[in-house]
Motif scaffolding. Structure first.
Motif, PDB file in Angstrom:
ATOM      1  N   LEU A 158     -34.378  15.690  10.374  1.00 16.75           N
ATOM      2  CA  LEU A 158     -33.004  15.486   9.960  1.00 16.75           C
ATOM      3  C   LEU A 158     -32.712  16.503   8.855  1.00 16.75           C
ATOM      4  O   LEU A 158     -33.532  16.647   7.939  1.00 16.75           O
ATOM      5  N   ALA A 188     -30.564  15.662  13.762  1.00 17.71           N
ATOM      6  CA  ALA A 188     -29.338  15.125  13.169  1.00 17.71           C
ATOM      7  C   ALA A 188     -29.065  15.851  11.856  1.00 17.71           C
ATOM      8  O   ALA A 188     -29.988  16.373  11.223  1.00 17.71           O
ATOM      9  N   VAL A 190     -26.886  15.467   8.113  1.00 16.47           N
ATOM     10  CA  VAL A 190     -26.175  14.552   7.209  1.00 16.47           C
ATOM     11  C   VAL A 190     -25.456  15.375   6.147  1.00 16.47           C
ATOM     12  O   VAL A 190     -26.061  16.257   5.522  1.00 16.47           O
ATOM     13  N   TRP A 205     -24.518  13.639  16.476  1.00 13.50           N
ATOM     14  CA  TRP A 205     -25.663  13.588  15.557  1.00 13.50           C
ATOM     15  C   TRP A 205     -25.277  14.029  14.147  1.00 13.50           C
ATOM     16  O   TRP A 205     -26.117  14.508  13.395  1.00 13.50           O
ATOM     17  N   ARG A 207     -23.829  12.708  10.587  1.00 14.13           N
ATOM     18  CA  ARG A 207     -23.560  11.507   9.786  1.00 14.13           C
ATOM     19  C   ARG A 207     -23.014  11.918   8.415  1.00 14.13           C
ATOM     20  O   ARG A 207     -23.456  12.921   7.849  1.00 14.13           O
ATOM     21  N   GLU A 438     -27.498   3.047   5.558  1.00 16.62           N
ATOM     22  CA  GLU A 438     -27.019   4.145   6.410  1.00 16.62           C
ATOM     23  C   GLU A 438     -28.184   4.969   6.971  1.00 16.62           C
ATOM     24  O   GLU A 438     -28.157   5.413   8.110  1.00 16.62           O
ATOM     25  N   TYR A 439     -29.216   5.154   6.161  1.00 17.84           N
ATOM     26  CA  TYR A 439     -30.382   5.896   6.662  1.00 17.84           C
ATOM     27  C   TYR A 439     -31.165   5.102   7.700  1.00 17.84           C
ATOM     28  O   TYR A 439     -31.604   5.650   8.713  1.00 17.84           O
ATOM     29  N   ASP A 441     -30.062   2.932   9.731  1.00 12.90           N
ATOM     30  CA  ASP A 441     -29.251   2.994  10.932  1.00 12.90           C
ATOM     31  C   ASP A 441     -29.467   4.315  11.683  1.00 12.90           C
ATOM     32  O   ASP A 441     -29.665   4.342  12.895  1.00 12.90           O
ATOM     33  N   LEU A 442     -29.468   5.378  10.945  1.00 11.85           N
ATOM     34  CA  LEU A 442     -29.668   6.696  11.559  1.00 11.85           C
ATOM     35  C   LEU A 442     -31.090   6.836  12.117  1.00 11.85           C
ATOM     36  O   LEU A 442     -31.284   7.330  13.232  1.00 11.85           O
ATOM     37  N   ARG A 445     -31.485   5.187  15.481  1.00 13.45           N
ATOM     38  CA  ARG A 445     -30.942   5.965  16.605  1.00 13.45           C
ATOM     39  C   ARG A 445     -31.833   7.155  16.940  1.00 13.45           C
ATOM     40  O   ARG A 445     -32.067   7.486  18.101  1.00 13.45           O
ATOM     41  N   LEU A 446     -32.315   7.788  15.889  1.00 16.09           N
ATOM     42  CA  LEU A 446     -33.141   8.992  16.043  1.00 16.09           C
ATOM     43  C   LEU A 446     -34.417   8.653  16.805  1.00 16.09           C
ATOM     44  O   LEU A 446     -34.790   9.342  17.752  1.00 16.09           O
TER      45      LEU A 446
END
Ligand code: UDP
Length: 452
Positions: A158, A188, A190, A205, A207, A438-439, A441-442, A445-446
Protein backbone atom coordinates in the motif's frame (compact mmCIF):
# COMPACT_ATOMS: atom_id res chain seq x y z
CA UNK A 1 25.40 5.47 4.43
CA UNK A 2 22.42 3.32 3.54
CA UNK A 3 20.50 0.80 5.57
CA UNK A 4 17.25 0.09 7.32
CA UNK A 5 16.64 0.80 10.98
CA UNK A 6 13.76 -0.40 13.09
CA UNK A 7 11.91 2.08 15.32
CA UNK A 8 10.88 0.51 18.61
CA UNK A 9 7.40 1.55 19.66
CA UNK A 10 5.79 0.66 22.98
CA UNK A 11 2.24 -0.66 22.42
CA UNK A 12 -0.64 1.41 23.83
CA UNK A 13 -3.88 -0.34 24.77
CA UNK A 14 -6.90 0.98 22.88
CA UNK A 15 -8.68 1.28 26.22
CA UNK A 16 -6.64 4.40 26.87
CA UNK A 17 -8.85 6.24 24.39
CA UNK A 18 -12.11 5.00 25.90
CA UNK A 19 -12.71 7.84 28.37
CA UNK A 20 -12.69 10.31 25.47
CA UNK A 21 -15.11 8.43 23.23
CA UNK A 22 -18.86 7.82 23.25
CA UNK A 23 -19.61 4.13 24.09
CA UNK A 24 -20.63 3.28 20.52
CA UNK A 25 -17.25 4.40 19.25
CA UNK A 26 -15.46 2.27 21.85
CA UNK A 27 -17.53 -0.73 20.82
CA UNK A 28 -16.94 -0.16 17.13
CA UNK A 29 -13.17 0.13 17.39
CA UNK A 30 -13.03 -2.98 19.58
CA UNK A 31 -14.96 -4.91 16.94
CA UNK A 32 -12.49 -3.82 14.31
CA UNK A 33 -9.55 -4.71 16.56
CA UNK A 34 -10.95 -8.24 16.90
CA UNK A 35 -11.39 -8.47 13.13
CA UNK A 36 -7.82 -7.26 12.64
CA UNK A 37 -6.42 -9.89 15.01
CA UNK A 38 -8.11 -12.56 12.96
CA UNK A 39 -7.29 -11.15 9.54
CA UNK A 40 -3.65 -10.51 10.39
CA UNK A 41 -3.10 -13.49 12.69
CA UNK A 42 -0.03 -14.81 10.90
CA UNK A 43 1.04 -11.64 9.16
CA UNK A 44 3.06 -8.61 10.10
CA UNK A 45 2.04 -5.09 9.11
CA UNK A 46 5.15 -3.10 8.24
CA UNK A 47 5.45 0.66 7.93
CA UNK A 48 8.39 2.01 5.96
CA UNK A 49 9.20 5.72 6.15
CA UNK A 50 12.25 7.93 5.83
CA UNK A 51 12.55 9.35 9.33
CA UNK A 52 11.64 8.50 12.91
CA UNK A 53 11.64 12.14 14.00
CA UNK A 54 10.61 15.56 12.76
CA UNK A 55 7.49 16.15 10.72
CA UNK A 56 3.98 14.84 10.60
CA UNK A 57 4.62 11.35 9.22
CA UNK A 58 6.93 10.40 12.08
CA UNK A 59 4.62 12.03 14.60
CA UNK A 60 1.64 10.11 13.28
CA UNK A 61 3.42 6.78 13.01
CA UNK A 62 4.55 6.87 16.63
CA UNK A 63 0.89 7.10 17.58
CA UNK A 64 -0.68 4.78 15.06
CA UNK A 65 1.88 1.99 15.36
CA UNK A 66 1.58 2.11 19.15
CA UNK A 67 -2.22 1.84 19.18
CA UNK A 68 -2.23 -0.77 16.41
CA UNK A 69 0.30 -2.88 18.34
CA UNK A 70 -1.90 -2.41 21.41
CA UNK A 71 -4.69 -4.34 19.65
CA UNK A 72 -2.47 -7.44 19.57
CA UNK A 73 -1.62 -7.22 15.87
CA UNK A 74 2.05 -7.54 14.89
CA UNK A 75 3.02 -4.07 13.59
CA UNK A 76 6.55 -2.87 12.95
CA UNK A 77 8.15 0.29 11.61
CA UNK A 78 11.30 0.57 9.50
CA UNK A 79 13.14 3.74 8.58
CA UNK A 80 15.35 4.06 5.51
CA UNK A 81 18.63 5.81 6.00
CA UNK A 82 20.34 7.25 2.95
CA UNK A 83 22.92 9.78 1.85
CA UNK A 84 22.36 13.44 1.10
CA UNK A 85 22.12 12.90 -2.66
CA UNK A 86 19.07 10.66 -2.20
CA UNK A 87 17.34 13.10 0.15
CA UNK A 88 18.08 16.02 -2.22
CA UNK A 89 16.16 14.14 -4.90
CA UNK A 90 13.27 13.15 -2.63
CA UNK A 91 12.99 16.70 -1.26
CA UNK A 92 12.80 17.88 -4.89
CA UNK A 93 9.94 15.43 -5.48
CA UNK A 94 8.26 16.58 -2.26
CA UNK A 95 8.48 20.24 -3.28
CA UNK A 96 7.17 19.52 -6.78
CA UNK A 97 4.23 17.53 -5.49
CA UNK A 98 3.42 20.77 -3.68
CA UNK A 99 3.67 22.70 -6.95
CA UNK A 100 7.05 24.42 -6.52
CA UNK A 101 10.47 23.87 -8.12
CA UNK A 102 12.45 23.38 -4.91
CA UNK A 103 16.20 23.33 -5.59
CA UNK A 104 15.60 23.54 -9.35
CA UNK A 105 17.51 20.31 -10.05
CA UNK A 106 16.38 17.71 -12.55
CA UNK A 107 14.19 14.68 -12.04
CA UNK A 108 15.85 12.92 -14.94
CA UNK A 109 17.39 9.53 -15.66
CA UNK A 110 20.39 10.30 -13.44
CA UNK A 111 18.11 11.20 -10.51
CA UNK A 112 16.14 8.05 -11.12
CA UNK A 113 19.32 5.95 -11.17
CA UNK A 114 20.41 7.36 -7.79
CA UNK A 115 16.93 6.80 -6.37
CA UNK A 116 16.75 3.22 -7.68
CA UNK A 117 20.24 2.30 -6.51
CA UNK A 118 19.48 3.48 -2.95
CA UNK A 119 16.22 1.58 -2.75
CA UNK A 120 17.74 -1.55 -4.30
CA UNK A 121 20.13 -1.67 -1.34
CA UNK A 122 17.25 -1.21 1.10
CA UNK A 123 15.27 -3.94 -0.65
CA UNK A 124 18.02 -6.40 0.24
CA UNK A 125 17.77 -5.52 3.96
CA UNK A 126 13.98 -5.62 3.90
CA UNK A 127 13.96 -9.08 2.28
CA UNK A 128 15.46 -10.46 5.46
CA UNK A 129 12.45 -9.20 7.46
CA UNK A 130 9.28 -9.09 5.39
CA UNK A 131 7.54 -12.36 4.43
CA UNK A 132 5.14 -13.06 1.55
CA UNK A 133 1.57 -12.36 2.71
CA UNK A 134 2.69 -9.55 5.04
CA UNK A 135 1.26 -6.06 4.55
CA UNK A 136 3.64 -3.17 3.88
CA UNK A 137 2.66 0.49 4.05
CA UNK A 138 5.19 2.55 2.12
CA UNK A 139 5.07 6.17 3.23
CA UNK A 140 5.69 9.03 0.80
CA UNK A 141 7.92 9.29 -2.29
CA UNK A 142 11.06 8.24 -0.40
CA UNK A 143 9.84 4.65 -0.16
CA UNK A 144 7.59 4.28 -3.24
CA UNK A 145 10.37 2.59 -5.20
CA UNK A 146 10.10 -0.52 -3.02
CA UNK A 147 6.61 -1.36 -4.26
CA UNK A 148 7.54 -3.40 -7.35
CA UNK A 149 10.11 -5.50 -5.52
CA UNK A 150 7.77 -6.29 -2.62
CA UNK A 151 4.82 -7.09 -4.87
CA UNK A 152 6.99 -9.50 -6.83
CA UNK A 153 7.65 -11.27 -3.54
CA UNK A 154 3.93 -11.75 -2.81
CA UNK A 155 3.69 -8.98 -0.24
CA UNK A 156 0.59 -6.76 0.02
CA UNK A 157 1.74 -3.25 -0.72
CA UNK A 158 0.00 0.00 0.00
CA UNK A 159 1.44 3.41 -0.84
CA UNK A 160 0.52 6.12 1.67
CA UNK A 161 1.12 9.61 0.27
CA UNK A 162 1.01 12.35 2.90
CA UNK A 163 1.55 15.30 0.60
CA UNK A 164 -0.34 16.91 -2.23
CA UNK A 165 -1.78 19.90 -3.98
CA UNK A 166 -5.37 20.47 -5.04
CA UNK A 167 -4.30 21.83 -8.44
CA UNK A 168 -1.88 20.58 -11.08
CA UNK A 169 1.00 22.51 -12.61
CA UNK A 170 4.22 21.73 -14.47
CA UNK A 171 5.99 20.81 -11.22
CA UNK A 172 3.35 18.43 -9.93
CA UNK A 173 3.26 16.81 -13.38
CA UNK A 174 7.02 16.32 -13.28
CA UNK A 175 6.93 14.77 -9.83
CA UNK A 176 4.07 12.45 -10.76
CA UNK A 177 5.90 11.59 -13.98
CA UNK A 178 8.81 10.40 -11.84
CA UNK A 179 6.62 8.54 -9.37
CA UNK A 180 4.01 6.90 -11.55
CA UNK A 181 6.01 3.86 -12.57
CA UNK A 182 7.16 3.41 -8.97
CA UNK A 183 3.71 3.70 -7.42
CA UNK A 184 1.67 1.70 -9.92
CA UNK A 185 2.72 -1.72 -8.64
CA UNK A 186 1.22 -0.89 -5.22
CA UNK A 187 -2.18 -2.54 -4.74
CA UNK A 188 -3.76 0.47 -3.09
CA UNK A 189 -2.98 4.14 -2.56
CA UNK A 190 -3.97 6.25 0.42
CA UNK A 191 -4.12 10.05 0.36
CA UNK A 192 -5.26 12.61 2.94
CA UNK A 193 -7.52 14.29 0.38
CA UNK A 194 -9.20 13.07 -2.85
CA UNK A 195 -7.91 16.05 -4.88
CA UNK A 196 -4.30 14.97 -4.27
CA UNK A 197 -4.58 11.67 -6.16
CA UNK A 198 -3.43 11.72 -9.80
CA UNK A 199 -5.90 10.49 -12.44
CA UNK A 200 -4.08 7.25 -13.12
CA UNK A 201 -4.61 5.91 -9.58
CA UNK A 202 -7.22 3.15 -9.85
CA UNK A 203 -10.29 4.62 -8.08
CA UNK A 204 -11.25 1.20 -6.80
CA UNK A 205 -8.02 1.07 -4.84
CA UNK A 206 -7.85 4.68 -3.75
CA UNK A 207 -8.65 5.50 -0.14
CA UNK A 208 -8.87 8.87 1.57
CA UNK A 209 -7.64 8.51 5.13
CA UNK A 210 -6.60 11.64 7.00
CA UNK A 211 -4.09 11.42 9.88
CA UNK A 212 -4.90 11.42 13.59
CA UNK A 213 -3.25 12.50 16.84
CA UNK A 214 -2.78 10.84 20.19
CA UNK A 215 -4.38 12.92 22.97
CA UNK A 216 -2.13 11.25 25.54
CA UNK A 217 1.25 11.58 23.84
CA UNK A 218 3.82 14.04 25.27
CA UNK A 219 2.84 16.34 22.38
CA UNK A 220 -0.80 16.55 23.37
CA UNK A 221 -1.28 15.45 26.96
CA UNK A 222 -2.72 18.02 29.33
CA UNK A 223 0.04 19.93 31.14
CA UNK A 224 -0.28 21.83 34.42
CA UNK A 225 0.19 25.60 34.07
CA UNK A 226 3.45 25.56 36.04
CA UNK A 227 4.91 23.00 33.67
CA UNK A 228 3.83 25.02 30.65
CA UNK A 229 5.54 28.04 32.11
CA UNK A 230 8.73 26.16 32.99
CA UNK A 231 8.97 24.60 29.52
CA UNK A 232 8.25 27.82 27.64
CA UNK A 233 10.81 29.76 29.63
CA UNK A 234 13.43 27.02 29.48
CA UNK A 235 16.93 28.42 28.93
CA UNK A 236 18.34 28.29 25.44
CA UNK A 237 15.06 28.04 23.57
CA UNK A 238 15.07 31.49 22.00
CA UNK A 239 17.47 31.80 19.09
CA UNK A 240 16.65 35.37 18.08
CA UNK A 241 14.80 37.87 20.23
CA UNK A 242 14.23 38.49 23.90
CA UNK A 243 12.98 35.85 26.35
CA UNK A 244 9.32 35.00 25.74
CA UNK A 245 6.93 37.30 27.62
CA UNK A 246 5.34 36.04 30.83
CA UNK A 247 1.81 37.29 30.30
CA UNK A 248 1.40 39.00 26.94
CA UNK A 249 -0.74 37.37 24.23
CA UNK A 250 1.19 35.18 21.81
CA UNK A 251 0.60 34.27 18.19
CA UNK A 252 2.54 31.08 17.46
CA UNK A 253 3.52 29.11 14.39
CA UNK A 254 5.26 25.74 14.87
CA UNK A 255 6.75 24.17 11.74
CA UNK A 256 9.70 22.42 10.24
CA UNK A 257 12.03 24.90 8.55
CA UNK A 258 10.51 24.28 5.14
CA UNK A 259 9.82 27.11 2.68
CA UNK A 260 6.29 25.90 2.12
CA UNK A 261 5.45 26.56 5.77
CA UNK A 262 6.31 30.22 5.09
CA UNK A 263 7.75 31.10 8.49
CA UNK A 264 9.44 34.06 6.77
CA UNK A 265 6.07 35.25 5.47
CA UNK A 266 4.61 35.19 8.98
CA UNK A 267 7.56 37.17 10.32
CA UNK A 268 7.29 39.80 7.58
CA UNK A 269 3.49 40.09 7.86
CA UNK A 270 3.73 40.58 11.62
CA UNK A 271 6.32 43.36 11.30
CA UNK A 272 4.57 45.07 8.43
CA UNK A 273 1.15 45.12 10.10
CA UNK A 274 2.29 45.64 13.67
CA UNK A 275 0.19 48.79 14.00
CA UNK A 276 -2.99 46.91 13.18
CA UNK A 277 -2.40 44.35 15.95
CA UNK A 278 -3.04 44.71 19.69
CA UNK A 279 -0.08 46.62 21.17
CA UNK A 280 1.10 43.88 23.51
CA UNK A 281 0.98 40.81 21.22
CA UNK A 282 4.16 38.83 20.53
CA UNK A 283 4.98 36.49 17.66
CA UNK A 284 6.75 33.17 18.25
CA UNK A 285 8.05 31.07 15.36
CA UNK A 286 9.22 27.68 16.57
CA UNK A 287 10.86 24.83 14.68
CA UNK A 288 13.26 21.98 15.35
CA UNK A 289 17.01 22.45 15.64
CA UNK A 290 17.78 21.98 11.94
CA UNK A 291 20.29 19.17 12.33
CA UNK A 292 17.66 17.06 14.03
CA UNK A 293 15.81 16.13 10.84
CA UNK A 294 17.86 13.93 8.50
CA UNK A 295 15.57 13.94 5.48
CA UNK A 296 15.11 17.72 5.38
CA UNK A 297 18.08 19.19 3.48
CA UNK A 298 16.66 22.73 3.22
CA UNK A 299 16.18 23.36 6.92
CA UNK A 300 19.52 25.13 7.59
CA UNK A 301 18.97 27.53 4.72
CA UNK A 302 15.37 28.34 5.63
CA UNK A 303 16.26 28.99 9.26
CA UNK A 304 19.24 31.17 8.22
CA UNK A 305 16.90 33.19 5.98
CA UNK A 306 14.46 33.74 8.87
CA UNK A 307 17.29 34.86 11.18
CA UNK A 308 18.55 37.23 8.57
CA UNK A 309 15.12 38.75 8.02
CA UNK A 310 14.58 39.06 11.78
CA UNK A 311 17.88 40.94 12.16
CA UNK A 312 16.92 43.37 9.43
CA UNK A 313 13.57 44.26 10.97
CA UNK A 314 12.97 47.54 12.81
CA UNK A 315 13.67 47.39 16.54
CA UNK A 316 9.99 47.67 17.45
CA UNK A 317 9.17 44.52 15.47
CA UNK A 318 12.22 42.67 16.81
CA UNK A 319 11.17 43.40 20.39
CA UNK A 320 7.93 41.57 19.75
CA UNK A 321 9.04 38.62 17.64
CA UNK A 322 11.01 35.55 18.69
CA UNK A 323 12.61 32.71 16.75
CA UNK A 324 12.69 29.54 18.79
CA UNK A 325 14.55 26.30 18.06
CA UNK A 326 13.34 23.28 19.95
CA UNK A 327 16.03 20.69 20.80
CA UNK A 328 15.38 17.67 18.60
CA UNK A 329 17.69 15.04 20.13
CA UNK A 330 15.22 13.97 22.83
CA UNK A 331 11.86 13.25 21.19
CA UNK A 332 9.79 13.41 24.38
CA UNK A 333 11.34 16.66 25.46
CA UNK A 334 10.83 18.14 22.02
CA UNK A 335 7.19 17.11 22.14
CA UNK A 336 6.61 18.54 25.61
CA UNK A 337 8.10 21.88 24.62
CA UNK A 338 5.91 22.07 21.50
CA UNK A 339 2.93 21.06 23.64
CA UNK A 340 3.71 23.84 26.13
CA UNK A 341 4.16 26.43 23.38
CA UNK A 342 0.81 25.48 21.84
CA UNK A 343 -0.88 25.72 25.24
CA UNK A 344 0.80 29.05 26.00
CA UNK A 345 -0.31 30.50 22.65
CA UNK A 346 -3.33 32.75 22.45
CA UNK A 347 -3.79 32.04 18.75
CA UNK A 348 -1.97 29.52 16.56
CA UNK A 349 -1.04 30.34 12.97
CA UNK A 350 -0.32 27.99 10.08
CA UNK A 351 0.43 30.12 7.06
CA UNK A 352 1.47 27.23 4.81
CA UNK A 353 1.64 27.80 1.07
CA UNK A 354 0.72 24.13 0.54
CA UNK A 355 -0.15 21.43 3.04
CA UNK A 356 -1.12 17.78 2.72
CA UNK A 357 -2.60 17.77 6.19
CA UNK A 358 -1.25 19.91 9.04
CA UNK A 359 -0.82 18.19 12.37
CA UNK A 360 0.39 21.58 13.57
CA UNK A 361 -3.21 22.68 13.03
CA UNK A 362 -4.87 19.64 14.62
CA UNK A 363 -2.64 19.76 17.71
CA UNK A 364 -3.59 23.27 18.90
CA UNK A 365 -7.22 22.62 17.94
CA UNK A 366 -7.23 19.64 20.31
CA UNK A 367 -5.86 21.99 22.98
CA UNK A 368 -8.79 24.34 22.44
CA UNK A 369 -6.78 27.01 20.68
CA UNK A 370 -8.26 29.12 17.93
CA UNK A 371 -6.25 28.81 14.72
CA UNK A 372 -5.64 31.05 11.73
CA UNK A 373 -4.55 28.91 8.81
CA UNK A 374 -4.20 29.04 5.04
CA UNK A 375 -7.08 27.57 3.08
CA UNK A 376 -4.81 25.08 1.28
CA UNK A 377 -4.90 21.30 0.88
CA UNK A 378 -5.88 19.27 3.90
CA UNK A 379 -6.28 22.35 6.11
CA UNK A 380 -9.51 23.07 4.23
CA UNK A 381 -10.95 19.88 5.66
CA UNK A 382 -9.48 20.39 9.10
CA UNK A 383 -10.89 23.84 9.84
CA UNK A 384 -14.41 25.09 9.11
CA UNK A 385 -13.98 28.77 8.49
CA UNK A 386 -15.60 30.92 11.15
CA UNK A 387 -16.50 27.93 13.31
CA UNK A 388 -13.38 26.05 14.35
CA UNK A 389 -10.88 28.66 13.21
CA UNK A 390 -10.27 31.24 10.51
CA UNK A 391 -9.05 30.35 7.02
CA UNK A 392 -6.99 32.64 4.82
CA UNK A 393 -8.05 32.53 1.12
CA UNK A 394 -4.74 33.87 -0.01
CA UNK A 395 -1.86 32.39 1.95
CA UNK A 396 0.53 35.00 0.56
CA UNK A 397 -1.50 37.96 1.77
CA UNK A 398 0.09 39.24 4.98
CA UNK A 399 -2.65 41.84 5.52
CA UNK A 400 -5.27 39.11 5.61
CA UNK A 401 -3.27 37.20 8.20
CA UNK A 402 -2.86 40.30 10.36
CA UNK A 403 -6.55 41.16 10.24
CA UNK A 404 -7.59 37.58 11.14
CA UNK A 405 -5.13 37.66 14.04
CA UNK A 406 -6.44 41.00 15.16
CA UNK A 407 -10.05 39.73 15.17
CA UNK A 408 -9.18 36.75 17.36
CA UNK A 409 -6.78 38.57 19.65
CA UNK A 410 -9.28 41.29 20.46
CA UNK A 411 -12.40 39.15 20.85
CA UNK A 412 -11.88 36.65 23.66
CA UNK A 413 -15.42 35.27 23.47
CA UNK A 414 -15.16 34.47 19.79
CA UNK A 415 -11.69 33.05 20.24
CA UNK A 416 -12.76 30.77 23.07
CA UNK A 417 -15.88 29.61 21.23
CA UNK A 418 -13.72 28.70 18.23
CA UNK A 419 -11.28 26.90 20.49
CA UNK A 420 -14.11 24.79 21.92
CA UNK A 421 -15.45 24.00 18.45
CA UNK A 422 -11.92 23.15 17.31
CA UNK A 423 -11.49 20.64 20.14
CA UNK A 424 -14.76 18.92 19.27
CA UNK A 425 -13.88 18.75 15.61
CA UNK A 426 -10.66 16.90 16.42
CA UNK A 427 -12.49 14.58 18.80
CA UNK A 428 -15.03 13.76 16.11
CA UNK A 429 -12.69 13.35 13.15
CA UNK A 430 -9.02 13.02 14.00
CA UNK A 431 -8.52 10.50 16.80
CA UNK A 432 -6.79 7.12 16.29
CA UNK A 433 -9.94 4.95 16.55
CA UNK A 434 -11.28 6.30 13.25
CA UNK A 435 -7.85 5.97 11.67
CA UNK A 436 -7.37 2.34 12.72
CA UNK A 437 -10.85 1.35 11.55
CA UNK A 438 -10.20 2.77 8.09
CA UNK A 439 -6.96 0.80 7.79
CA UNK A 440 -8.48 -2.47 8.99
CA UNK A 441 -11.21 -2.02 6.42
CA UNK A 442 -8.67 -1.50 3.68
CA UNK A 443 -6.49 -4.43 4.79
CA UNK A 444 -9.51 -6.71 4.70
CA UNK A 445 -10.21 -5.81 1.08
CA UNK A 446 -6.55 -6.02 0.14
CA UNK A 447 -6.04 -9.47 1.62
CA UNK A 448 -9.35 -11.07 0.67
CA UNK A 449 -9.36 -9.53 -2.76
CA UNK A 450 -5.85 -10.55 -3.70
CA UNK A 451 -4.86 -13.82 -2.15
CA UNK A 452 -8.11 -15.61 -2.83
N1 UDP B 1 7.10 19.48 15.25
C1 UDP B 1 7.85 19.22 16.38
N2 UDP B 1 8.85 20.07 16.70
C2 UDP B 1 9.13 21.17 15.97
C3 UDP B 1 8.34 21.44 14.81
C4 UDP B 1 7.32 20.56 14.47
O1 UDP B 1 7.62 18.25 17.08
O2 UDP B 1 10.04 21.91 16.32
C5 UDP B 1 6.00 18.55 14.93
C6 UDP B 1 4.62 19.17 15.02
O3 UDP B 1 4.21 19.29 16.36
C7 UDP B 1 3.81 18.17 14.20
C8 UDP B 1 4.81 17.75 13.12
O4 UDP B 1 6.10 18.07 13.61
O5 UDP B 1 3.46 17.06 14.99
C9 UDP B 1 4.57 18.48 11.82
O6 UDP B 1 3.52 17.86 11.15
P1 UDP B 1 2.66 18.57 10.04
O7 UDP B 1 1.66 17.57 9.58
O8 UDP B 1 2.11 19.85 10.54
O9 UDP B 1 3.66 18.97 8.87
P2 UDP B 1 4.88 18.23 8.15
O10 UDP B 1 6.09 18.60 8.93
O11 UDP B 1 4.59 16.78 8.13
O12 UDP B 1 4.93 18.84 6.80
Amino acid sequence: MTGVLEVQVVPIPLARLSPLLPPERVERVEEYAAAARQLLADRTVWNVSSTARGGGVAEMLHTLVAYAAGTGVEVRWLVLTADAEFFDITKRIHNRLHGVAGDGGALDAAARATYDATLARHAGDIDGLVRPGDVVLLHDPQTAGLARHLRDRGVHVLWRCHVGLDERNEWTEQAWGFLRELVEPAQACVFSRAEFAPDWVDRQWLRIIPPSLDPFSPKNVDLPDEEVEALVHRAGLVLEGAALPLDAPIALQVSRWDRLKDMAGVLEAFAEHLDGLPPDVHLVLAGPEPRGVADDPEADEVLADCRDRWRHQPVRARRRSHLVTVPADDLDENARIVNALQRRATVVVQKSLAEGFGLTVTEPMWKGRAVVASAVGGIRDQVEHGVSGLLLDDPRDGAQLASALSVLLTDADRREAMGRAAHLRVRDRYLPDRHLIEYVDLFARLIDGDLA
